[in-house]
Design an enzyme around this catalytic site. Structure first.
Site, mmCIF file in Angstrom:
data_model
loop_
_atom_site.group_PDB
_atom_site.id
_atom_site.type_symbol
_atom_site.label_atom_id
_atom_site.label_comp_id
_atom_site.label_asym_id
_atom_site.label_seq_id
_atom_site.Cartn_x
_atom_site.Cartn_y
_atom_site.Cartn_z
ATOM 1 N N ARG A 1 0.832 -1.206 0.000
ATOM 2 C CA ARG A 1 0.000 0.000 0.000
ATOM 3 C C ARG A 1 0.864 1.252 0.000
ATOM 4 O O ARG A 1 0.561 2.227 -0.704
ATOM 5 C CB ARG A 1 -0.926 0.000 1.222
ATOM 6 N N ASN B 1 -10.724 -3.984 -0.669
ATOM 7 C CA ASN B 1 -10.654 -2.890 -1.631
ATOM 8 C C ASN B 1 -9.729 -3.235 -2.800
ATOM 9 O O ASN B 1 -8.833 -4.057 -2.651
ATOM 10 C CB ASN B 1 -10.142 -1.624 -0.938
ATOM 11 N N CYS C 1 -18.936 -1.552 1.573
ATOM 12 C CA CYS C 1 -18.055 -0.443 1.942
ATOM 13 C C CYS C 1 -18.695 0.295 3.108
ATOM 14 O O CYS C 1 -19.920 0.386 3.208
ATOM 15 C CB CYS C 1 -17.885 0.497 0.750
ATOM 16 N N TYR D 1 -14.347 10.585 -0.833
ATOM 17 C CA TYR D 1 -13.324 10.295 -1.842
ATOM 18 C C TYR D 1 -13.441 11.184 -3.074
ATOM 19 O O TYR D 1 -12.495 11.277 -3.860
ATOM 20 C CB TYR D 1 -13.393 8.821 -2.258
ATOM 21 N N HIS E 1 -16.541 4.228 -3.662
ATOM 22 C CA HIS E 1 -15.672 5.385 -3.454
ATOM 23 C C HIS E 1 -15.904 6.473 -4.498
ATOM 24 O O HIS E 1 -15.060 7.336 -4.723
ATOM 25 C CB HIS E 1 -14.186 4.981 -3.392
#
Length: 432
Positions: free
Chosen positions: A92, A146, A167, A250, A197
């Site tokens: 990540r 995700n 989510c 987002y 998102h």
């Protein structure tokens, strides 16, 4: 009832266990199996021990088992929950830092970072689905991994598994909207539609009265409508009034791209990327989890993000088990719900959920001011999924070029080379 949790060593697991305990009067769970990979042994043992203490304190007759055998966990499961991260927080961190080298936003679920995570994750979720089809074909897959929309769409297109993508953003938006309007969350009705998102709240009602303008005004005045992991750039009142919809947190990456990029660069330089910050948070969390006297979800977990995860996950399972026809916002195949989009893509939308699963509430044609961005991002998602499954570098290049964050095909090519090289250990489909 048997629930298998893939990625059981996640720091989120205690919240999931808490949710199961709190819903014990609505449905009975007999067995919870937490499964992880060998590299996550220490975390799995720590989280598993805490889960067992929490169950013991509750007095519920639930068996908690830890395993590295995924097939054993999946076999005869009623629900399989996925919450894993291929490559861990190190991957990540790369997803967040690499785009910044090219003056592009680096975020773990959207943009080039979301692309990298998707191409690592989709082959793994398809392997898991192959095992579900063999060893527990009637199980529901509740996917929290995700990028949830793309992962769920891949499952829908390439397997026969019953899947629902989940989510925590919509349930958090609803809770924050209720706080801002000073009403109980159950008295607030919000219609959501869009993509994971990239979801919009298009209608807000309290007691039959439209409260969208009131909510917009209060958010523009500075009331919080954001997630912990996203820079809290203020929304412009005139823009929100013109849009007549509430973007999810987002959306800041799309509508305030310049400001968010500057903030990301400064944060990466001074404090580290979000992944690097989470590493520190998780180290402290697992130290807390290791306390043999701890038998509840610690408050420190709120710093990790993922608030209301158990609320979203367990209430969804409750609706399937009890056939209560409650409304949930989840990721499901479009099938005409939004006519602007193809039937076979996955959208995030308000659904009535019963024992047969989610039944989407018809949205109708999206207005141009929303549709344009959704169409572009959905094209990016479709290309990314195809690239992840096939290992086609041409599709991967087109995916990145299509993404709104990437300014040119030249930058897309450089990003692709960098991401493929950095992630080569997790991308056998690209290195045949």
């Amino acid at each position: 009832m048997k629930i298998a949790v893939i990625g059981g060593g996640s720091s989120y697991t205690p919240e999931l266990i808490e949710g199961i305990i709190l819903r014990a009067d609505q449905f009975k769970v007999d067995e919870i199996v937490l499964v992880d990979i060998e590299a996550g042994k220490e975390k799995l043992e720590i989280v598993g021990a805490l889960a067992k203490r929490m169950i013991q304190k509750s007095g519920l007759p639930i068996k908690v088992e830890l395993t590295f055998n995924r097939i054993k966990a999946i076999t005869n499961a009623d629900f399989v929950l996925t919450q894993f991260r291929v490559g861990g927080l190190d991957a990540r961190a790369n997803d967040e830092r690499i785009p910044l080298k090219y003056d592009v936003i680096g975020q773990e679920t959207v943009g080039p970072g979301g692309f990298a995570k998707a191409i690592r994750t989709i082959p793994v979720i398809l392997d898991i689905c192959d095992e579900i089809e063999q060893y527990s074909k009637d199980a529901w897959l509740i996917n929290f991994t995700n990028p949830a929309g793309m992962v769920t769409e891949a499952v829908h297109k390439y397997t026969n598994v019953k899947v629902i993508g989940l989510c925590n953003v919509p349930v958090n938006m609803k809770q924050m909207a209720a706080n801002i309007l000073e009403v109980d969350r159950d008295d607030l009705n919000i219609s959501f539609s869009g993509l994971n998102h990239l979801v919009y709240a298009t209608k807000v009602f309290v007691g039959g009265k439209d409260k969208m303008n009131t909510l917009i005004e209060r958010i523009a005045e500075g009331r919080n409508m954001n997630m912990r992991n996203i820079h809290d750039a203020p929304w412009d009142k005139e823009f929100l009034q013109a849009l007549q919809a509430l973007p999810c947190p987002y959306h800041r990456y799309y509508y305030m791209m310049d400001e968010m990029l500057i903030e990301e660069k400064e944060a990466a330089e001074l404090r580290g990327t979000r992944a690097e910050q989470v590493k520190v948070i998780e180290k402290a969390l697992f130290k807390t989890y290791s306390n043999p006297n701890l038998d509840v979800k610690p408050k420190e977990l709120e710093e990790r993000g993922g608030a209301l995860y158990s609320e979203a996950a367990i209430s969804l399972i409750t609706s399937i088990v009890t056939n209560d026809h409650a409304i949930h916002t989840v990721n499901v195949p479009n099938n005409g719900t939004i006519p602007n989009l193809p039937d076979d893509v996955v959208i995030e939308v308000s659904c009535v959920v019963n024992s047969e699963g989610p039944q989407p509430i018809q949205v109708g044609t999206l207005p141009s001011e929303i549709n344009g961005l959704i169409q572009q991002v959905k094209a990016f998602e479709q290309l990314t999924i195809e690239a992840a499954v096939t290992g086609d570098k041409g599709k991967a290049l087109l995916a990145l070029t299509t993404n709104p964050f990437v300014p040119s095909s030249k930058v897309a090519k450089l990003l692709l080379q960098d991401l493929l090289e950095t992630n080569q250990d997790y991308l056998p489909q690209f290195h045949k």
